[in-house]
Design an enzyme around this catalytic site. Structure first.
Site, PDB file in Angstrom:
ATOM      1  N   ARG A 215      -2.200 -24.528   1.355  1.00 20.27           N
ATOM      2  CA  ARG A 215      -2.295 -24.391  -0.073  1.00 20.27           C
ATOM      3  C   ARG A 215      -2.696 -22.832  -0.192  1.00 20.27           C
ATOM      4  O   ARG A 215      -2.349 -22.098  -1.120  1.00 20.27           O
ATOM      5  CB  ARG A 215      -3.429 -25.044  -0.452  1.00 20.27           C
ATOM      6  CG  ARG A 215      -2.979 -26.385  -1.316  1.00 20.27           C
ATOM      7  CD  ARG A 215      -4.103 -26.933  -2.101  1.00 20.27           C
ATOM      8  NE  ARG A 215      -5.372 -26.779  -1.646  1.00 20.27           N
ATOM      9  CZ  ARG A 215      -6.187 -27.465  -0.998  1.00 20.27           C
ATOM     10  NH1 ARG A 215      -5.784 -28.678  -0.808  1.00 20.27           N
ATOM     11  NH2 ARG A 215      -7.549 -27.264  -0.772  1.00 20.27           N
TER      12      ARG A 215
ATOM     13  N   ASP B 168      -7.160  -5.839   5.979  1.00 22.33           N
ATOM     14  CA  ASP B 168      -6.475  -7.044   5.456  1.00 22.33           C
ATOM     15  C   ASP B 168      -6.676  -8.143   6.377  1.00 22.33           C
ATOM     16  O   ASP B 168      -5.696  -9.099   6.551  1.00 22.33           O
ATOM     17  CB  ASP B 168      -4.988  -6.609   5.141  1.00 22.33           C
ATOM     18  CG  ASP B 168      -4.129  -6.278   6.474  1.00 22.33           C
ATOM     19  OD1 ASP B 168      -5.020  -5.959   7.629  1.00 22.33           O
ATOM     20  OD2 ASP B 168      -2.959  -6.214   6.656  1.00 22.33           O
TER      21      ASP B 168
ATOM     22  N   ASN C 146       0.776  -1.104  -0.081  1.00 22.34           N
ATOM     23  CA  ASN C 146      -0.034  -0.048   0.007  1.00 22.34           C
ATOM     24  C   ASN C 146       0.823   1.405   0.013  1.00 22.34           C
ATOM     25  O   ASN C 146       0.540   2.342  -0.893  1.00 22.34           O
ATOM     26  CB  ASN C 146      -0.843   0.096   1.158  1.00 22.34           C
ATOM     27  CG  ASN C 146      -2.359  -0.248   1.015  1.00 22.34           C
ATOM     28  OD1 ASN C 146      -2.691   0.177  -0.269  1.00 22.34           O
ATOM     29  ND2 ASN C 146      -3.316  -0.621   1.939  1.00 22.34           N
TER      30      ASN C 146
ATOM     31  N   ASP D 258      -5.943  -2.499  -3.396  1.00 27.89           N
ATOM     32  CA  ASP D 258      -7.165  -2.926  -3.807  1.00 27.89           C
ATOM     33  C   ASP D 258      -6.984  -4.112  -4.787  1.00 27.89           C
ATOM     34  O   ASP D 258      -7.699  -5.120  -4.683  1.00 27.89           O
ATOM     35  CB  ASP D 258      -8.023  -1.966  -4.432  1.00 27.89           C
ATOM     36  CG  ASP D 258      -8.539  -0.953  -3.396  1.00 27.89           C
ATOM     37  OD1 ASP D 258      -8.606  -1.162  -2.354  1.00 27.89           O
ATOM     38  OD2 ASP D 258      -9.241   0.139  -3.954  1.00 27.89           O
TER      39      ASP D 258
ATOM     40  N   HIS E 170      -2.974   2.876  -3.000  1.00 31.35           N
ATOM     41  CA  HIS E 170      -4.336   2.225  -2.697  1.00 31.35           C
ATOM     42  C   HIS E 170      -4.721   1.250  -3.901  1.00 31.35           C
ATOM     43  O   HIS E 170      -5.463   0.279  -3.259  1.00 31.35           O
ATOM     44  CB  HIS E 170      -5.193   3.112  -2.078  1.00 31.35           C
ATOM     45  CG  HIS E 170      -4.699   3.670  -0.621  1.00 31.35           C
ATOM     46  ND1 HIS E 170      -4.953   2.824   0.343  1.00 31.35           N
ATOM     47  CD2 HIS E 170      -4.467   4.759  -0.264  1.00 31.35           C
ATOM     48  CE1 HIS E 170      -4.522   3.544   1.467  1.00 31.35           C
ATOM     49  NE2 HIS E 170      -4.248   4.872   1.069  1.00 31.35           N
TER      50      HIS E 170
END
Lengths: 194, 339
Positions: free
Chosen positions: B262, B241, B206, B215, B211
């Site tokens: 995974r 997050d 970020n 995103d 930003h």
């Protein structure tokens, strides 16, 4: 039950003049208005605001527009319910005409909130009738002219119709001359929808 | 006009659906609408029971038995043709040797009119049957409008609910959606595993790339999570997050650990953004609803957070289980270091 009447206006405008005209008319009548729900209540003066907005948008006189609205109520796309309910008024056009005085009662029987102005039919002789629409819904008489014209087609009757205008007390007059009751073949009508 | 003739004419006008029986139970005269029910075939001269069944009262085996039921309510049914039930009343008249049976369709009106193609002319002018048909039709038209309105309102409610329960950026469930899903699982006693996931190095991406890059990462992470889980699992974004995954019916720790591994590998795939490749990872803390005598949402989330913290402390990109009640809040060392 004003939603029902406003919704009929919406259908009429959308089908006759297109979606764009309706959206302009709706927004002019009430900012933010896009769709009418038939079974919801709206402010009583919305109907008149819609009609005035339509008249301004199309630059047409209101009585002429209302006549078209009346015809649309009977013969418009998707208006089969109103057309059928009106046909219950009688087997022939004259029966139907005579049954018009029962119209407010019939409307109330279907929807208790639907308050239509009273109607009086006077036989003036020689196939001439005078229909008086009592005050309460300005322009109702003009709507009746269009509606009667379409119903005459339904019954296959030949009639002459003339809008007599509005009296000072708000009552409107419609002149009806029944030239021939069985002029053309009536549209089929079964008592029960198939 | 003979006496009979004017009586019959009167009956035809006032009650077009009637029969007049002689002393032997044979039909002397039938109203015009009766003819419509038999498609124009004449029933005059026939025994009543040949053409119409009397179902109430019970035990009417001869038409003349009806003479004993004068003034009483009858139930009848047409023999042959479309099934049509009738309500009737028998009236003994004259010197007691004539029976007038007046009939009506009662609540079977709509079906009878449809089956026999009846018109307004088949009913007496004073008969409210036509008004009843009008009312039936008006009511069903109004009902139809109401039903359509309800349907539209229901759809609007559903989509508003969906919006309230989901995260606008990723389309995943939000905190409300997660709470509702967990409450549902707990209420139905469905076992599940809860993975609390926190992205590593997200702040750096970020700060470095802006930003919009952040995103893009979140979207890529969301789709990785959807990919690595099943339809019935719930994936939620509950903070900037921070994510939670509910794995429904999964209680096998080695299997959960493989899924976590995974997920970490999938999330670590670099995301191309504006010529750069952004890379994040994640730490995962997991709790199992089976570890609680009475699973509680807040408690489970808090415990998963403890396990997540342990995973972070172990060097990020790591998965840790919380050992539950029996482990007295200890964080287990099952799992592998992916750092």
């Amino acid at each position: 039950m004003y939603g029902l009447i406003n919704r009929a206006i919406e259908c009429f405008v959308t089908e006759t003049y297109g979606e764009a005209v309706w959206l302009r008319v709706a927004a002019r009548a009430q900012p933010g208005l896009r769709r009418i729900e038939a079974m919801l209540d709206y402010p009583p003066d919305l109907t008149m605001r819609l009609l005035d907005a339509l008249s301004q948008d199309l630059e047409r006189e209101l009585p002429a527009l209302l006549e078209d609205l009346g015809t649309f109520l009977v013969s418009g796309q998707g208006m089969v319910a109103i057309r059928r309910l009106l046909r219950f008024g009688g087997c022939e056009f004259l029966d139907f005409l005579t049954s018009l005085e029962e119209l407010p009662g019939r409307a109330r029987m279907a929807l208790p909130d639907l308050d239509l102005p009273g109607l009086d039919l006077l036989d003036e002789g020689e196939g001439c009738y005078r229909l008086t629409c009592q005050a309460g819904m300005p322009g109702y008489g003009a709507v009746m002219v269009g509606l009667l014209r379409a119903m005459a087609d339904e019954y296959g009757a030949l009639v002459l119709l003339d809008y007599g205008g509005e009296a000072p007390d708000g009552a409107e007059t419609v002149w009806i001359v029944l030239v021939e009751q069985a002029f053309a073949k009536a549209r089929a009508f079964e008592l029960v929808r198939q | 006009m003979t006496a009979d003739a004017w009586v019959f004419a009167l009956l035809d006008g006032m009650c077009p659906l009637h029969l007049v029986l002689g002393p032997d139970g044979r039909i002397l005269h039938a109203g015009p609408t009766v003819g419509r029910l038999f498609a124009g075939r004449s029933v005059e001269g026939k025994d009543l029971l040949e053409v119409i069944d009397v179902t109430r009262p019970h035990g009417i085996t001869r038409a003349r038995d009806l003479f004993a039921h004068s003034g009483r309510r009858l139930r009848l049914a047409l023999r042959g043709g479309p099934q049509t039930e009738l309500t009737g009343a028998a009236h003994r008249v004259g010197h007691g040797d004539t029976l007038v049976v007046v009939l009506s369709f009662g609540i079977g009106l709509v079906d009878a009119v449809r089956a026999h193609g009846l018109t307004a002319a088949d009913f007496a002018i004073t008969d409210p049957s036509i008004e009843m048909l009008y009312l039936v039709e008006a009511k069903s038209a109004a009902m139809d409008l109401s039903r359509r309105l309800n349907l539209r309102l229901e759809q609007a409610r559903h989509s508003a609910e969906q919006r309230a329960m989901s995260d606008p950026l990723t389309g995943l469930a939000n905190r409300s959606g997660l709470d509702a899903a967990m409450a549902g699982l707990i209420a139905t006693d469905t076992g599940f595993a809860l993975m609390h996931i926190d992205l590593d190095y997200f702040k750096a991406v970020n700060d470095t790339h802006g930003h919009a890059a952040g995103d893009a990462i979140l979207l890529s992470v969301a789709s990785a999570m959807k990919r690595e889980t099943r339809r019935e699992d719930v994936v939620a974004r509950i903070g900037g997050d921070e994510f939670v995954i509910l794995l429904v019916g999964l209680r096998d720790r080695p299997a959960l650990d493989r899924i976590a591994t995974r997920l970490i590998a999938s999330i670590e795939h670099p995301v191309p953004f504006g010529g750069a490749h952004c890379k994040v990872s994640c730490s995962i803390g997991t709790v199992l609803s089976d570890d609680y005598a009475r699973p509680n949402q807040d408690r489970m989330l808090a415990d998963a957070d403890i396990a997540l913290y342990a995973a972070k402390s172990a060097g990020r990109a790591t998965h840790r289980f919380h050992l539950g009640q029996s482990g007295a809040g200890e964080t287990g060392q099952i799992g592998f270091d992916h750092g």
